[in-house]
Enzyme design. Structure first.
Site, PDB file in Angstrom:
ATOM      1  N   GLY A 160      -3.773   9.394  -3.911  1.00 35.90           N
ATOM      2  CA  GLY A 160      -4.745   9.578  -4.554  1.00 35.90           C
ATOM      3  C   GLY A 160      -4.894  10.997  -5.418  1.00 35.90           C
ATOM      4  O   GLY A 160      -5.409  10.964  -5.973  1.00 35.90           O
ATOM      5  N   HIS A 199      -6.991   3.358   3.810  1.00 36.52           N
ATOM      6  CA  HIS A 199      -6.857   3.648   5.014  1.00 36.52           C
ATOM      7  C   HIS A 199      -8.134   4.008   5.925  1.00 36.52           C
ATOM      8  O   HIS A 199      -8.520   3.551   6.749  1.00 36.52           O
ATOM      9  CB  HIS A 199      -6.620   5.057   4.383  1.00 36.52           C
ATOM     10  N   CYS A 232     -11.533   2.655  -0.393  1.00 39.46           N
ATOM     11  CA  CYS A 232      -9.863   3.295  -0.207  1.00 39.46           C
ATOM     12  C   CYS A 232      -9.816   2.816   1.573  1.00 39.46           C
ATOM     13  O   CYS A 232      -9.987   2.860   2.536  1.00 39.46           O
ATOM     14  CB  CYS A 232      -9.581   4.816   0.365  1.00 39.46           C
ATOM     15  N   ASP A 244       0.923  -1.451  -0.064  1.00 42.00           N
ATOM     16  CA  ASP A 244       0.238  -0.353  -0.115  1.00 42.00           C
ATOM     17  C   ASP A 244       0.910   1.278  -0.276  1.00 42.00           C
ATOM     18  O   ASP A 244       1.973   1.414   0.082  1.00 42.00           O
ATOM     19  CB  ASP A 244      -0.648  -0.151   1.151  1.00 42.00           C
ATOM     20  N   THR A 250      -6.705   2.447  -5.139  1.00 40.08           N
ATOM     21  CA  THR A 250      -6.024   3.296  -6.064  1.00 40.08           C
ATOM     22  C   THR A 250      -5.645   2.618  -7.068  1.00 40.08           C
ATOM     23  O   THR A 250      -5.386   3.141  -7.819  1.00 40.08           O
ATOM     24  CB  THR A 250      -5.487   4.666  -5.583  1.00 40.08           C
ATOM     25  N   CYS A 256      -4.801  -1.988  -1.622  1.00 38.91           N
ATOM     26  CA  CYS A 256      -4.976  -0.119  -2.546  1.00 38.91           C
ATOM     27  C   CYS A 256      -5.356  -0.109  -3.017  1.00 38.91           C
ATOM     28  O   CYS A 256      -5.314  -0.521  -4.218  1.00 38.91           O
ATOM     29  CB  CYS A 256      -3.648   0.252  -2.274  1.00 38.91           C
TER      30      CYS A 256
END
Ligand code: DGL
Length: 264
Positions: free
Chosen positions: A44, A191, A189, A11, A77, A75
């Protein structure tokens, strides 16, 4: 298959810990490398070309150095942009992270789904395709919430979470057309599940959250189910940034059984 070949999770920062936590539940003893591209964080706000080149290049070098049996791009993205390219260049199985639109479409009662991701993720054709395939009869509202990436990083460093950033993300989604009907939010995402308690608070009752971590962990378990693992390889976290970048969230890694920290 050599028994001490690790599984590599990748990530931009600590977001992949939400995937690592799910994986640890299924495979508590598997040898692991958690790779954080902290020198490249955040992804991002980068272009597709930058992300593809960076992720494919880094994963290639990491595979040469550590010889993992499987790599997971933990991840959204990086996965929605670079998964195809990474699969083309690496010979090991690559597990990606796909926004959980399919389960969200099955869960929603109101037919209105919110999706929080990075700026780069929410503009991907990959997301358009998932919506067309699984949620064409729903309203899917997308919002980019880069502030939540920083809030999750801060939380895992033991710092105060920016509650205004979380409230802002919730309010922005709810203020969109049909937003008042949102009953399901896709955390697209890795996170964001790290901020689950704060998000539950910000959205209030009646909103459920869904992310891909448990599904990714099941996929990794399935792909490695016939393989033996030895305890000889010491699981570790590696960073493209400075060692101090990993030392700050060290307690979060330690909770998941990773105490060895290394600079890549
Ligand atoms: N954790 C990443 C994701 O799942 C992205 C965070 C970032 O680097 O912007 O999309």
């Amino acid at each position: 298959m050599e028994q001490n070949r690790p599984i590599l999770l990748f990530d931009s920062g600590v977001g992949g810990l939400s995937v690592l936590a799910a994986l640890r539940e299924l495979m508590p003893d598997a040898p692991l490398i958690y790779a954080a591209d902290q020198a490249g964080l955040p992804y991002g706000n980068k272009s597709e070309a930058q992300i593809t080149a960076r992720v494919a290049g880094l994963l290639g070098r990491m595979c040469e150095r550590y010889d993992p049996r499987l790599a997971c791009i933990a991840c959204n993205t990086a996965s929605t942009i670079a998964l195809g390219m990474v699969r083309d260049v690496l010979e090991i199985p690559i597990v990606g992270t796909v926004p959980a639109i399919k389960p969200a479409a099955a869960m929603t009662k109101t037919g209105v789904i919110g999706l929080l991701g990075t700026e780069a993720t929410i503009r991907q054709a990959y997301v358009d395709n998932l919506v067309a395939e699984f949620a064409a009869d729903k309203h899917l509202l997308r919002h980019a919430a880069p502030g939540l990436v920083e809030a999750a990083e801060a939380k895992l460093r033991g710092e105060k979470v920016d509650e205004a950033a979380i409230a802002q993300a919730a309010n922005a989604l709810c203020a969109m057309e049909h937003g008042i009907g949102i009953d399901t939010v896709v955390l697209a995402c890795t996170h964001f599940p790290l901020l689950k308690d704060e998000l539950v608070q910000a959205f209030g009752p009646g909103v459920q959250f869904v992310d891909g971590a448990a599904g990714i962990a099941r996929r990794i378990q399935h792909l490695t189910e016939d393989q033996a693992f030895s305890g000889e390889f010491e699981s570790r976290a590696i960073t493209t940034g400075e060692l101090a970048d990993l030392e700050a969230p060290a307690p979060a890694f330690a909770k998941l059984g990773i105490t060895k920290l290394e600079k890549f």
